[in-house]
Design a protein around this motif. Structure first.
Motif, PDB file in Angstrom:
ATOM      1  N   ALA A 186      -9.611   9.303  -5.163  1.00  0.00           N
ATOM      2  CA  ALA A 186     -10.443   8.103  -5.296  1.00  0.00           C
ATOM      3  C   ALA A 186      -9.556   6.868  -5.424  1.00  0.00           C
ATOM      4  O   ALA A 186      -9.823   5.824  -4.822  1.00  0.00           O
ATOM      5  CB  ALA A 186     -11.357   8.228  -6.512  1.00  0.00           C
ATOM      6  N   LEU A 187      -8.484   7.000  -6.205  1.00  0.00           N
ATOM      7  CA  LEU A 187      -7.568   5.864  -6.364  1.00  0.00           C
ATOM      8  C   LEU A 187      -6.912   5.516  -5.030  1.00  0.00           C
ATOM      9  O   LEU A 187      -6.776   4.341  -4.678  1.00  0.00           O
ATOM     10  CB  LEU A 187      -6.495   6.196  -7.406  1.00  0.00           C
ATOM     11  CG  LEU A 187      -6.977   6.307  -8.849  1.00  0.00           C
ATOM     12  CD1 LEU A 187      -5.830   6.727  -9.759  1.00  0.00           C
ATOM     13  CD2 LEU A 187      -7.567   4.988  -9.335  1.00  0.00           C
ATOM     14  N   LEU A 188      -6.528   6.547  -4.284  1.00  0.00           N
ATOM     15  CA  LEU A 188      -5.876   6.295  -2.991  1.00  0.00           C
ATOM     16  C   LEU A 188      -6.831   5.577  -2.039  1.00  0.00           C
ATOM     17  O   LEU A 188      -6.448   4.624  -1.355  1.00  0.00           O
ATOM     18  CB  LEU A 188      -5.421   7.616  -2.364  1.00  0.00           C
ATOM     19  CG  LEU A 188      -4.253   8.323  -3.065  1.00  0.00           C
ATOM     20  CD1 LEU A 188      -3.987   9.665  -2.416  1.00  0.00           C
ATOM     21  CD2 LEU A 188      -2.997   7.456  -3.022  1.00  0.00           C
ATOM     22  N   LEU A 246      -9.734  12.613  -8.510  1.00  0.00           N
ATOM     23  CA  LEU A 246      -9.524  11.320  -9.175  1.00  0.00           C
ATOM     24  C   LEU A 246      -8.412  10.547  -8.452  1.00  0.00           C
ATOM     25  O   LEU A 246      -8.548   9.357  -8.146  1.00  0.00           O
ATOM     26  CB  LEU A 246      -9.127  11.520 -10.637  1.00  0.00           C
ATOM     27  CG  LEU A 246     -10.218  11.970 -11.613  1.00  0.00           C
ATOM     28  CD1 LEU A 246      -9.672  11.985 -13.033  1.00  0.00           C
ATOM     29  CD2 LEU A 246     -11.435  11.056 -11.537  1.00  0.00           C
ATOM     30  N   VAL A 247      -7.307  11.250  -8.173  1.00  0.00           N
ATOM     31  CA  VAL A 247      -6.199  10.593  -7.477  1.00  0.00           C
ATOM     32  C   VAL A 247      -6.640  10.163  -6.083  1.00  0.00           C
ATOM     33  O   VAL A 247      -6.321   9.064  -5.625  1.00  0.00           O
ATOM     34  CB  VAL A 247      -4.970  11.525  -7.414  1.00  0.00           C
ATOM     35  CG1 VAL A 247      -3.874  10.906  -6.573  1.00  0.00           C
ATOM     36  CG2 VAL A 247      -4.460  11.815  -8.816  1.00  0.00           C
ATOM     37  N   PHE A 266     -10.557  18.643  -9.609  1.00  0.00           N
ATOM     38  CA  PHE A 266     -11.177  17.406 -10.116  1.00  0.00           C
ATOM     39  C   PHE A 266     -10.128  16.300 -10.279  1.00  0.00           C
ATOM     40  O   PHE A 266     -10.341  15.159  -9.853  1.00  0.00           O
ATOM     41  CB  PHE A 266     -11.870  17.711 -11.449  1.00  0.00           C
ATOM     42  CG  PHE A 266     -12.303  16.500 -12.212  1.00  0.00           C
ATOM     43  CD1 PHE A 266     -13.370  15.730 -11.773  1.00  0.00           C
ATOM     44  CD2 PHE A 266     -11.632  16.110 -13.359  1.00  0.00           C
ATOM     45  CE1 PHE A 266     -13.767  14.618 -12.463  1.00  0.00           C
ATOM     46  CE2 PHE A 266     -12.019  14.987 -14.066  1.00  0.00           C
ATOM     47  CZ  PHE A 266     -13.091  14.236 -13.616  1.00  0.00           C
ATOM     48  N   CYS A 267      -8.981  16.659 -10.860  1.00  0.00           N
ATOM     49  CA  CYS A 267      -7.921  15.652 -11.027  1.00  0.00           C
ATOM     50  C   CYS A 267      -7.420  15.171  -9.671  1.00  0.00           C
ATOM     51  O   CYS A 267      -7.137  13.992  -9.478  1.00  0.00           O
ATOM     52  CB  CYS A 267      -6.765  16.217 -11.846  1.00  0.00           C
ATOM     53  SG  CYS A 267      -7.170  16.401 -13.581  1.00  0.00           S
ATOM     54  N   GLY A 268      -7.344  16.107  -8.730  1.00  0.00           N
ATOM     55  CA  GLY A 268      -6.951  15.715  -7.380  1.00  0.00           C
ATOM     56  C   GLY A 268      -7.933  14.711  -6.797  1.00  0.00           C
ATOM     57  O   GLY A 268      -7.544  13.739  -6.153  1.00  0.00           O
ATOM     58  N   LEU A 295      -8.362  -1.922  -0.752  1.00  0.00           N
ATOM     59  CA  LEU A 295      -7.857  -3.211  -1.217  1.00  0.00           C
ATOM     60  C   LEU A 295      -6.733  -3.740  -0.338  1.00  0.00           C
ATOM     61  O   LEU A 295      -6.730  -4.894   0.062  1.00  0.00           O
ATOM     62  CB  LEU A 295      -7.293  -3.066  -2.638  1.00  0.00           C
ATOM     63  CG  LEU A 295      -8.220  -3.236  -3.815  1.00  0.00           C
ATOM     64  CD1 LEU A 295      -7.409  -3.189  -5.087  1.00  0.00           C
ATOM     65  CD2 LEU A 295      -8.962  -4.549  -3.727  1.00  0.00           C
ATOM     66  N   GLN A 296      -5.771  -2.861  -0.062  1.00  0.00           N
ATOM     67  CA  GLN A 296      -4.533  -3.360   0.530  1.00  0.00           C
ATOM     68  C   GLN A 296      -4.513  -3.280   2.049  1.00  0.00           C
ATOM     69  O   GLN A 296      -3.588  -3.760   2.679  1.00  0.00           O
ATOM     70  CB  GLN A 296      -3.330  -2.597  -0.036  1.00  0.00           C
ATOM     71  CG  GLN A 296      -3.228  -2.789  -1.533  1.00  0.00           C
ATOM     72  CD  GLN A 296      -1.836  -2.539  -2.060  1.00  0.00           C
ATOM     73  OE1 GLN A 296      -1.516  -1.454  -2.467  1.00  0.00           O
ATOM     74  NE2 GLN A 296      -1.006  -3.575  -2.041  1.00  0.00           N
ATOM     75  N   GLU A 319      -0.739  17.829 -11.255  1.00  0.00           N
ATOM     76  CA  GLU A 319      -0.920  19.146 -10.638  1.00  0.00           C
ATOM     77  C   GLU A 319       0.170  20.126 -11.079  1.00  0.00           C
ATOM     78  O   GLU A 319      -0.075  21.324 -11.189  1.00  0.00           O
ATOM     79  CB  GLU A 319      -0.967  19.018  -9.107  1.00  0.00           C
ATOM     80  CG  GLU A 319      -2.141  18.178  -8.586  1.00  0.00           C
ATOM     81  CD  GLU A 319      -3.520  18.678  -9.034  1.00  0.00           C
ATOM     82  OE1 GLU A 319      -3.663  19.874  -9.353  1.00  0.00           O
ATOM     83  OE2 GLU A 319      -4.464  17.854  -9.088  1.00  0.00           O
ATOM     84  N   ARG A 351      -9.426   3.721  -2.842  1.00  0.00           N
ATOM     85  CA  ARG A 351      -9.617   2.352  -3.311  1.00  0.00           C
ATOM     86  C   ARG A 351      -8.415   1.475  -2.946  1.00  0.00           C
ATOM     87  O   ARG A 351      -8.565   0.328  -2.554  1.00  0.00           O
ATOM     88  CB  ARG A 351      -9.817   2.369  -4.830  1.00  0.00           C
ATOM     89  CG  ARG A 351      -9.909   1.005  -5.474  1.00  0.00           C
ATOM     90  CD  ARG A 351     -11.143   0.259  -5.033  1.00  0.00           C
ATOM     91  NE  ARG A 351     -11.151  -1.085  -5.587  1.00  0.00           N
ATOM     92  CZ  ARG A 351     -12.100  -1.985  -5.342  1.00  0.00           C
ATOM     93  NH1 ARG A 351     -13.117  -1.680  -4.569  1.00  0.00           N
ATOM     94  NH2 ARG A 351     -12.049  -3.183  -5.872  1.00  0.00           N
ATOM     95  N   ASP A 352      -7.225   2.051  -3.081  1.00  0.00           N
ATOM     96  CA  ASP A 352      -6.019   1.295  -2.771  1.00  0.00           C
ATOM     97  C   ASP A 352      -5.997   0.899  -1.297  1.00  0.00           C
ATOM     98  O   ASP A 352      -5.684  -0.240  -0.942  1.00  0.00           O
ATOM     99  CB  ASP A 352      -4.783   2.141  -3.124  1.00  0.00           C
ATOM    100  CG  ASP A 352      -3.538   1.279  -3.253  1.00  0.00           C
ATOM    101  OD1 ASP A 352      -3.673   0.044  -3.168  1.00  0.00           O
ATOM    102  OD2 ASP A 352      -2.448   1.826  -3.428  1.00  0.00           O
ATOM    103  N   ASN A 353      -6.379   1.845  -0.434  1.00  0.00           N
ATOM    104  CA  ASN A 353      -6.437   1.530   0.988  1.00  0.00           C
ATOM    105  C   ASN A 353      -7.462   0.439   1.274  1.00  0.00           C
ATOM    106  O   ASN A 353      -7.233  -0.439   2.102  1.00  0.00           O
ATOM    107  CB  ASN A 353      -6.795   2.779   1.797  1.00  0.00           C
ATOM    108  CG  ASN A 353      -5.561   3.577   2.119  1.00  0.00           C
ATOM    109  OD1 ASN A 353      -4.885   3.298   3.100  1.00  0.00           O
ATOM    110  ND2 ASN A 353      -5.228   4.539   1.279  1.00  0.00           N
ATOM    111  N   LEU A 412       0.837  -1.194   0.000  1.00  0.00           N
ATOM    112  CA  LEU A 412       0.000   0.000   0.000  1.00  0.00           C
ATOM    113  C   LEU A 412       0.873   1.246   0.000  1.00  0.00           C
ATOM    114  O   LEU A 412       0.605   2.217  -0.715  1.00  0.00           O
ATOM    115  CB  LEU A 412      -0.892  -0.028   1.242  1.00  0.00           C
ATOM    116  CG  LEU A 412      -1.778   1.174   1.508  1.00  0.00           C
ATOM    117  CD1 LEU A 412      -2.796   1.344   0.414  1.00  0.00           C
ATOM    118  CD2 LEU A 412      -2.467   1.035   2.848  1.00  0.00           C
TER     119      LEU A 412
END
Lengths: 481, 485
Positions: free
Chosen positions: B18-20, B15-16, B11-13, B26-27, A386, B22-24, A371
């Motif tokens: 959301a990935l973080l 997106l990142v 918005f891009c932040g 999962l892992q 960014e 999801r990663d938490n 992780l």
């Protein structure tokens, strides 16, 4: 901001500063050193984990990566002195780590046996990838040197459109691989993924086109229920792009590129017009299109089902759409990595089998670096995006702003679509993780993308040319409190 | 233009972010679930990455591990004399999972058991690989060999117990299979062949197959008669007409052949020559409830018998009067596993005390420290010592000069009961040959055994338990007597 001396100055004082911001080139150099050393440690780690000794190619790899980074840095120092200092080191770090992971998966006996069992000859991917990275840096260097000013690209707006269309449509005429038609195959030479290059070229077209049309699109509209509705004839372009994205989806069965292009267009349209209504339209149209195609087009339907039920492939009886256990295996890889990961070379992400080093490379990182490592990588991607947005904010010309926003947002969307697909957040698409994943087109195109961002940021931060000396400077009274 | 750019940056932040998240998820949150998911091959890879601990009989390992040279599984399980021991060990297959002791003690055998934590930590610090513990069984290899060889190529099973403790001494089932042949990663063909074999070689008949117990069940019926005071002792005359008609029917219950002494015969005489009429009537006189109560004290109708391998439930069901009468001679819907009938013999031999059957004596850490020892436990007391002695006396008569003469052993006291269980529509199929027995020495009874043979193509006349099953029981008892000296 500046620390002006409190005593009355006798030097020339103008409203525009000619001193300018610091170039930050030394910061970049220090970061670059870090970005080269870190993958070297990773490389040593893989060797120690797999063979119990330092890998023999260590020196060559370290020197190679260092050389590439060094050339990149020197060129930036000479030709883009005021460029953003983070972009080059971040890209180098990702590229270096990607190379190590690809090399590590080359050592996988499991993949070698799998290839043998399927009648292929197992080829090490790392040497090629190193070559592609060198080509990527070469393109980067070429762009930084020869693209004197990004505004030159604006001249090629409509040529870009034609080239992008050709690139996007071309794969239809070539045989598909693994369920998606996203390659142009030249027998004997290999294949390229034109979508990766089209991403940049189409951003140039959008930026050029929207810069010209933004006023018409923004102002000529009717207000309805709090939203500015565009005129019917102004809807034309967005409809065309929307239709094109859907066609990519249907004919090339490439969900990723489809999402990427449409997303990029909507973002740039919004930035150009400052009208929220475009976002609403864009979301509605993409949702509608996705719903229709997702339920009609069998390939996309399979992807959606596999996303909703990743473990269905193990059910008995197995549903007919569950053809691959890749997603399940990727999820296992992430889960088995846990918080701190297994360590370089000690995971079993090669159980994903096919594409463990390309589409699924992020799962390999997730297992071996855990992780902690995966979040680190995501944050690096976030930083690149960014920094690109920062460049857009700093850019002084609308074309530069639009182009920088489009490229960075596109980059961000691509990362989201790929990483989200691999992690089971959204349906899996056939795109690759920029810089990390194995694949020549991707790494070369993304180096070009970084080069353009570097050029825009250089132009943005470069101090204005010194004005002609003011003749009445001595006579001007400066009143200070 | 900067306002929308800032918004897009946010918005891009997101997106990142959301990935973080999801990663938490999962892992961190789901990590353990995914790590131990049954389809996650890493679990099996770890399981076979070091030699597995062994299953031990008489101080000798009956299992082993072999380096495979494969990528995923470094070692695979091997078995010594696998066919003979399969009903004890079960299998540990890289593809087809594990069963029985291999399954139940998997965590000990791979070294993951919590009680091995200290060993594991020490090994990790000293840089040694993980090691598995050993499972020490109660089995007696000589008895097992006698049982397995005795069954030969016939279909059947043997279960032998030490009545004093409940230790399982022999557990054989034929036809059997060699678990080595399905242990590896490429044994799919062997597996399919075994799985499709209509003789079911992977079925553990000693524990998992129930048969109509036939005349061997008359021991239980006799115990019920004595315990419920229906007859004072085994030598008093019973009230048994000949011929006798099943209650509520006009069907006469017949004996095997012309047995005139069955008329009002004593329990001793009735057991000696196996009178159906006498025991059928005893069961009818006692009624379904009392018969069921007695059977349950022996372990019938109990789903919770673990040795620790689960034993299929033997049944004595609720039934109407004629069926209950038939059940008294083991010919209705009551069914028993071979182990269950060995438990019946062992309760008689152990003076009415039934010990819980078990087959794992100790569990041992890799450094030879014992981390678990099984203490013998009393399961029930189906009848009094007096009843037990009477039952012993009549079972010994059966062997001395009754149907069980084939089980006689020189100067050792042996008690037994034969059985020939009819089955199939109108008894068309070949009957099952049964024999249950025990041997007695000065230190109580060291062995009780049950043998069942599914008469496949033997001559029907010969299937009588005394002819086919008794010699096997005799050999098993002799093997135990020899080794316990």
């Amino acid at each position: 901001m500046s620390t002006m001396p409190s005593t009355p100055s006798t030097t020339t004082t103008t409203t525009i500063s000619t001193v300018g911001p610091p170039s930050r080139r030394n910061t970049e150099l220090a970061l670059l050193a870090f970005a080269v050393i870190l993958p070297c440690f990773a490389y040593a780690n893989v060797g120690l984990a797999l063979d119990g000794k330092m890998p023999s190619g260590m020196l060559g790899y370290g020197l190679g990566l260092g050389l590439l980074a060094g050339v990149g840095h020197l060129v930036v120092r000479k030709f883009a002195k005021y460029a953003d200092p983070l972009l080059l080191p971040l890209a180098t770090l990702l590229n270096g780590l990607g190379l190590v992971m690809i090399w590590r998966l080359d050592q996988s006996e499991r993949l070698a046996r799998l290839a043998k069992a399927q009648g292929f000859t197992f080829q090490a991917s790392a040497p090629n990838q190193l070559l592609f990275s060198a080509m990527g840096i070469a393109l980067f260097v070429a762009v930084v040197i020869f693209l004197k000013d990004h505004r030159i690209l604006q001249r090629y707006t409509y040529i870009s459109m034609v080239v992008a269309l050709v690139l996007l449509v071309a794969p239809v005429f070539f045989p598909g691989k693994f369920g998606a038609k996203i390659w142009i195959t030249v027998p004997g030479l290999g294949s390229i993924q034109p979508g990766e290059f089209a991403k940049i070229i189409i951003a140039i077209f959008f930026a050029g086109y929207l810069m010209v049309k933004r006023d018409a699109l923004a102002l000529a509209s009717r207000r309805f229920m709090g939203l500015y509705l565009p005129r019917g004839r102004d809807l034309g372009p967005i409809l065309v792009v929307w239709a094109l994205s859907l066609m990519i989806l249907v004919f090339e069965t490439d969900l990723g590129s489809s999402l990427l292009f449409f997303g990029m267009f909507v973002v740039m349209l919004y930035v150009a017009t400052e009208r929220t209504s475009w976002i609403v339209f864009g979301l509605l149209m993409s949702a509608g299109g996705a719903a229709v195609v997702g339920s009609v087009e069998p390939h996309v339907k399979v992807r959606v089902m596999a996303w909703l039920h990743p473990f269905a492939v193990y059910d008995t009886p197995r549903p007919s759409w569950a053809t691959t256990e890749q997603i399940a295996q990727a999820l296992f890889a992430f889960g088995s990595g846990g918080v701190f990961g297994t360590g370089w070379g000690q995971g079993a992400s090669d159980l994903i089998q096919f594409a463990a080093n390309s589409d699924f490379i992020f799962a390999s990182f997730g297992e071996e670096l855990g992780l902690a490592g995966a979040m680190g990588l995501l944050l690096i991607y976030g930083l690149i995006v960014e920094r690109g947005m920062r460049t857009a904010l700093a850019a002084r010309d609308p074309f530069g702003k639009l182009l920088a926003t489009g490229l960075s947002a596109g980059f961000g969307i691509q990362v989201f679509v790929v990483a989200g697909g691999v992690m089971g957040l959204i349906p899996l698409t056939g795109m690759t993780m920029p810089f990390l994943a194995q694949g020549g087109s991707s790494v070369i195109a993304n180096w070009a993308l970084i080069a353009i961002l570097i050029k825009i940021s250089d132009t943005a931060r470069r101090p204005a040319p010194a004005p002609a000396p003011s003749t009445d400077a001595e006579m001007t009274q400066v009143v200070r409190p | 233009m900067n306002k929308p750019v800032r918004r897009i940056a946010i918005f891009c932040g997101l997106l990142v972010l959301a990935l973080l998240i999801r990663d938490n998820w999962l892992q961190f949150v789901q990590a353990d679930e995914l790590k131990t998911h049954k389809k996650n091959r890493r679990v099996d890879i770890a399981r076979y990455s070091q030699p597995r601990g062994n299953i031990i009989v008489d101080g000798q390992a009956i299992t082993g591990s072999q380096e495979t040279g494969g990528v995923d599984f470094k070692y695979k399980r091997t078995y010594k004399n696998g066919e003979m021991w399969a009903p004890v060990t079960g299998r540990s297959s890289q593809v087809f999972g594990s069963s029985q002791l291999e399954n139940i003690y998997d965590r000990v055998l791979i070294g993951d058991d919590d009680r091995l934590f200290f060993n594991r930590t020490v090994d990790m610090i000293t840089g040694k690989g993980k090691k598995g513990g050993d499972v020490i069984t109660t089995l007696n290899s000589k008895a097992q060999e006698a049982a397995f060889k005795g069954l030969g190529d016939k279909k059947g099973a043997v279960a032998a117990l030490d009545p004093r403790t409940g230790k399982i001494l022999a557990l054989a089932s034929t036809p059997s299979y060699d678990p080595s042949k399905i242990a590896g990663a490429n044994d799919g063909e062997n597996w399919t062949a075994l799985d499709k074999d209509k003789n079911q070689p992977m079925l553990n008949r000693a524990l998992r197959q129930t048969y109509p117990p036939g005349s061997t069940f008359k021991v239980v019926t006799a115990a019920a008669a004595l315990e419920n005071g229906l007859y004072k002792d085994v030598d008093s005359k019973t009230n048994s007409p000949l011929p006798w008609t099943l209650p509520d029917t006009v069907l006469p219950l017949s004996n095997e052949g012309n047995l005139p002494t069955c008329k009002d015969g004593t329990l001793r005489e009735a057991l000696r020559i196996s009178c159906n009429t006498v025991f059928g009537k005893v069961s009818a006189d006692l009624g379904n409830k009392k018969m069921m109560a007695m059977a349950e004290k022996f372990g019938f109708n109990n789903k919770q018998i673990f040795t620790p391998v689960r034993v299929e439930q033997s049944v004595y069901p609720k039934d109407n009067r004629p069926q209950n009468a038939m059940a008294g001679i083991g010919q209705a819907s009551n069914r028993a596993t071979p182990l269950q009938m060995a438990m019946v013999a062992s309760a008689v031999a152990n003076n009415g005390k039934l010990m819980e059957p078990y087959m794992v004596d100790k569990v041992r850490a890799p450094n030879l420290n014992v981390i678990e020892t099984h203490q013998p436990k009393e399961m029930s007391q189906p009848f009094s010592k007096q009843t037990a002695q009477q039952l012993q006396s009549i079972m010994e008569t059966v062997v001395q000069d009754g149907t069980g003469k084939n089980a006689k052993i020189g100067n050792v006291t042996v008690g037994g009961k034969t059985g020939t269980a009819q089955h199939g529509v109108d008894n068309s199929a070949n009957p099952y040959a049964w024999f249950i027995s025990y041997a007695k020495t000065d230190n109580g009874s060291p062995v009780a055994v049950a043998v069942v043979i599914e008469g496949s193509d033997t001559d029907r006349e010969e299937i009588a338990g005394g002819a086919l099953a008794a010699p096997i029981a005799k050999n098993v008892m002799e093997a135990v007597l020899k080794t316990s000296k």
